[in-house]
Design a protein around this motif. Structure first.
Motif, PDB file in Angstrom:
ATOM      1  N   GLU A 179      -7.029   3.746   2.245  1.00 40.94           N
ATOM      2  CA  GLU A 179      -6.482   4.155   3.261  1.00 40.94           C
ATOM      3  C   GLU A 179      -5.096   4.046   3.043  1.00 40.94           C
ATOM      4  O   GLU A 179      -4.633   3.134   2.484  1.00 40.94           O
ATOM      5  N   PRO A 180      -4.319   4.998   3.410  1.00 39.07           N
ATOM      6  CA  PRO A 180      -2.697   4.878   2.966  1.00 39.07           C
ATOM      7  C   PRO A 180      -2.137   3.773   3.717  1.00 39.07           C
ATOM      8  O   PRO A 180      -1.202   3.125   2.996  1.00 39.07           O
ATOM      9  N   TRP A 181      -2.451   2.987   4.806  1.00 33.98           N
ATOM     10  CA  TRP A 181      -1.709   1.730   5.300  1.00 33.98           C
ATOM     11  C   TRP A 181      -1.947   0.543   4.294  1.00 33.98           C
ATOM     12  O   TRP A 181      -0.983  -0.221   4.224  1.00 33.98           O
ATOM     13  N   PHE A 182      -2.973   0.540   3.395  1.00 33.59           N
ATOM     14  CA  PHE A 182      -2.955  -0.527   2.511  1.00 33.59           C
ATOM     15  C   PHE A 182      -1.916  -0.337   1.493  1.00 33.59           C
ATOM     16  O   PHE A 182      -1.638  -1.414   0.953  1.00 33.59           O
ATOM     17  N   TRP A 183      -1.360   0.639   1.261  1.00 28.54           N
ATOM     18  CA  TRP A 183      -0.359   0.892   0.097  1.00 28.54           C
ATOM     19  C   TRP A 183       1.220   0.734   0.829  1.00 28.54           C
ATOM     20  O   TRP A 183       2.017   0.972   0.216  1.00 28.54           O
ATOM     21  N   GLN A 184       1.080   0.568   2.123  1.00 32.31           N
ATOM     22  CA  GLN A 184       2.363   0.576   2.855  1.00 32.31           C
ATOM     23  C   GLN A 184       2.697  -1.187   3.074  1.00 32.31           C
ATOM     24  O   GLN A 184       1.997  -1.627   4.031  1.00 32.31           O
ATOM     25  N   GLY A 185       3.740  -1.696   2.276  1.00 31.80           N
ATOM     26  CA  GLY A 185       3.805  -3.104   2.264  1.00 31.80           C
ATOM     27  C   GLY A 185       3.931  -3.745   3.677  1.00 31.80           C
ATOM     28  O   GLY A 185       3.500  -4.714   4.078  1.00 31.80           O
ATOM     29  N   ASP A 186       4.937  -3.126   4.573  1.00 34.83           N
ATOM     30  CA  ASP A 186       4.973  -3.435   6.169  1.00 34.83           C
ATOM     31  C   ASP A 186       3.855  -3.747   6.892  1.00 34.83           C
ATOM     32  O   ASP A 186       3.826  -4.446   7.720  1.00 34.83           O
ATOM     33  N   GLU A 222       9.437 -24.125   4.542  1.00 34.49           N
ATOM     34  CA  GLU A 222      10.313 -22.963   4.626  1.00 34.49           C
ATOM     35  C   GLU A 222       9.737 -21.549   4.518  1.00 34.49           C
ATOM     36  O   GLU A 222      10.253 -20.675   4.624  1.00 34.49           O
ATOM     37  N   LEU A 223       8.128 -21.868   4.352  1.00 29.18           N
ATOM     38  CA  LEU A 223       7.521 -20.421   4.309  1.00 29.18           C
ATOM     39  C   LEU A 223       7.180 -20.065   5.605  1.00 29.18           C
ATOM     40  O   LEU A 223       6.491 -18.896   5.912  1.00 29.18           O
ATOM     41  N   GLU A 224       7.352 -20.728   6.727  1.00 28.75           N
ATOM     42  CA  GLU A 224       6.716 -20.438   8.163  1.00 28.75           C
ATOM     43  C   GLU A 224       7.152 -19.012   8.394  1.00 28.75           C
ATOM     44  O   GLU A 224       6.608 -18.338   9.267  1.00 28.75           O
ATOM     45  N   ASN A 225       8.368 -18.760   8.219  1.00 23.95           N
ATOM     46  CA  ASN A 225       8.811 -17.305   8.768  1.00 23.95           C
ATOM     47  C   ASN A 225       9.186 -16.348   7.648  1.00 23.95           C
ATOM     48  O   ASN A 225       9.754 -15.348   7.528  1.00 23.95           O
ATOM     49  N   TYR A 226       8.721 -16.644   6.501  1.00 21.06           N
ATOM     50  CA  TYR A 226       8.633 -16.011   5.218  1.00 21.06           C
ATOM     51  C   TYR A 226       8.082 -14.519   5.161  1.00 21.06           C
ATOM     52  O   TYR A 226       6.994 -14.404   5.677  1.00 21.06           O
ATOM     53  N   VAL A 227       8.759 -13.471   4.517  1.00 16.61           N
ATOM     54  CA  VAL A 227       8.146 -12.310   4.705  1.00 16.61           C
ATOM     55  C   VAL A 227       8.142 -11.654   3.135  1.00 16.61           C
ATOM     56  O   VAL A 227       9.379 -11.838   2.680  1.00 16.61           O
ATOM     57  N   PRO A 228       7.217 -11.362   2.649  1.00 11.68           N
ATOM     58  CA  PRO A 228       7.171 -10.953   1.107  1.00 11.68           C
ATOM     59  C   PRO A 228       8.228  -9.484   1.032  1.00 11.68           C
ATOM     60  O   PRO A 228       8.646  -9.052   1.828  1.00 11.68           O
ATOM     61  N   VAL A 229       8.763  -9.569  -0.257  1.00  7.92           N
ATOM     62  CA  VAL A 229       9.737  -8.663  -0.485  1.00  7.92           C
ATOM     63  C   VAL A 229       9.319  -7.133  -0.069  1.00  7.92           C
ATOM     64  O   VAL A 229       9.878  -6.502   0.560  1.00  7.92           O
ATOM     65  N   VAL A 230       8.084  -6.941  -0.421  1.00 10.15           N
ATOM     66  CA  VAL A 230       7.619  -5.464  -0.246  1.00 10.15           C
ATOM     67  C   VAL A 230       7.249  -5.160   1.060  1.00 10.15           C
ATOM     68  O   VAL A 230       6.907  -4.063   1.450  1.00 10.15           O
ATOM     69  N   ALA A 231       7.144  -6.341   1.969  1.00 11.40           N
ATOM     70  CA  ALA A 231       6.768  -6.197   3.236  1.00 11.40           C
ATOM     71  C   ALA A 231       7.869  -6.277   4.011  1.00 11.40           C
ATOM     72  O   ALA A 231       7.896  -5.640   5.627  1.00 11.40           O
TER      73      ALA A 231
END
Length: 414
Positions: free
Chosen positions: A180-187, A401-410
């Motif tokens: 499915e396309p959403w799997f490929w969309q990081g956000d 420090e990871l509490e509000n972390y978002v991966p770069v691709v997301a």
């Protein structure tokens, strides 16, 4: 909670796609359950799902045109959240609001992996479930794979009891890419293959290393180290394939997510013994189909499972023509040659025992083996691995420090 145990558990599905079909197949091996409702965004998908429930003899399933209608239905006791990652927190907020307002009689909720896209989202999923007084289960099917159940029992009962606990778990999961396309969309998905598939690997490995009967928190995460890469799908011809297949929303020339990930997790047991998890996942594996490789090693023993080393294989020559499908193995990449066949994918992959376990726990008011607490712990590890890959260094736990972390691709606009 009054009225327990229930004679039968009546389940409502949120989501009607690929993973929902696997859960329906798993439900065929579960007693004391009926699938009584479904909500998803497209009416035609809801109708197809309800018809499928009838075909399988799993109950009379009502197609609901809103989430509120489903969770407030008089014949729904528990909700299975199987919708895309980016929808799950909103689903949980609606369920929470309807239960707290007294409009919903739902007593339990189960959520497909991963529990959320970030630690903050996962923590909120857990808070909402517990604030609403809901029993909750985390749907991590690999923990319930039949080879895992049998292998862990033998290793711990016979080998570990005689020579010492296992100390190294390896887990790998690979296939040629999501459907499915959403799997490929990081956000929308929360990342790439690390988020999508390493959630399986780290949790089944934690499970194998955990002493039977002990809580998962008996193992303490000390440090994680992660690596991500783009091996296949950013190559121009493959990026163009994705755009042609899924449309302009999947743009791997400019907005790729990783298609390979590797993680090393260092842990410590209650006696101070060092333990290690090695996990590898990719969307760049082209073999017969989905491959799951699991290993558990200890002082005088080893356990190994490969999902493609099946007992049943079928050969088809070039003269056998047919349409593409996945009738032999999930993510099947060919219709000719020597092919492994999984006779019961839902059972081998763990969906049957997973659903049986959740249904019985919810029906009786017992705490499942996998809960939202475990889902949160998995997301914490995943975010540590993403952060490690970003900084090219290890991340020590605890890691506030990871509490509000978002991966770069997301990250939106990254």
């Amino acid at each position: 909670m009054t009225g327990l145990p229930k004679q039968r558990l009546r389940v409502g599905f949120v989501g009607s796609g690929f993973i929902a079909e696997f859960h329906l197949k798993g439900m065929l091996g579960v007693r004391n359950v009926d699938v009584t409702g479904v909500f998803s965004r497209k009416p035609e998908n809801r109708a197809r799902f309800a018809n499928r429930v009838a075909e399988l003899g799993l109950g009379e399933c009502t197609s609901h045109d809103s989430l509120e209608s489903l969770v407030n239905a008089d014949n729904v006791d528990a909700i299975w959240i199987l919708s895309p990652n980016y929808t799950r927190l909103d689903v949980m907020r609606t369920l929470h609001a309807e239960v707290k307002a007294g409009r919903s009689k739902v007593i339990a909720v189960a959520c497909e992996k991963p529990l959320a896209r970030t630690i903050a989202e996962a923590r909120e999923m857990l808070r909402l479930a517990e604030d609403a007084g809901l029993n909750h289960g985390y749907l991590e099917n690999q923990v319930f794979c039949t080879p895992v159940i049998r292998g862990k029992d033998i290793i711990w009962r016979r080998a570990a009891s005689a020579t010492g606990r296992p100390y190294l778990a390896r887990a790998a999961e690979e296939h040629s890419g999501p459907h499915e396309p959403w799997f490929w969309q990081g956000d929308k998905q929360g990342g790439g293959v690390l988020s999508d598939m390493m959630c399986h690997s780290v949790e089944v490995a934690r499970h194998l290393l955990t002493k039977p009967g002990a809580a998962r928190k008996s193992l303490t995460i000390k440090q994680v180290s992660g690596t991500v890469a783009n091996l296949k799908w950013t190559r121009p011809n493959y990026a163009d394939q994705l755009r042609k297949r899924f449309g302009n929303d999947v743009d791997y020339r400019n907005r790729p997510s990783e298609d390979f990930a590797r993680g090393t997790i260092l842990l410590e047991d209650e006696e101070g013994n060092e333990l290690v998890i090695e996990a590898t996942t990719s969307w760049a594996y082209v073999g017969a189909g989905l491959r799951i490789q699991l290993e558990l090693l200890g002082p005088e023993y080893a356990m190994e499972f490969n999902s493609l080393n099946t007992g049943l294989k079928i050969f088809m020559s070039r003269e056998v023509k047919g349409e593409e499908g996945e009738d032999l193995v999930e993510k099947q990449n060919a219709e000719q040659g020597l092919m492994p066949v999984l006779e019961d994918e839902a059972g081998v992959y763990g969906y049957t025992d997973e659903n049986r376990h959740m249904v019985e726990c919810f029906r009786k008011g017992e705490t499942p083996m996998e809960t939202f607490h475990d889902g949160l712990a998995v997301v914490e590890i995943l975010m540590g691995l993403y952060r490690s890959a970003e900084i090219s260094g290890s991340v020590s736990f605890p890691a506030p420090e990871l509490e509000n972390y978002v991966p770069v691709v997301a990250r939106t606009g990254a």
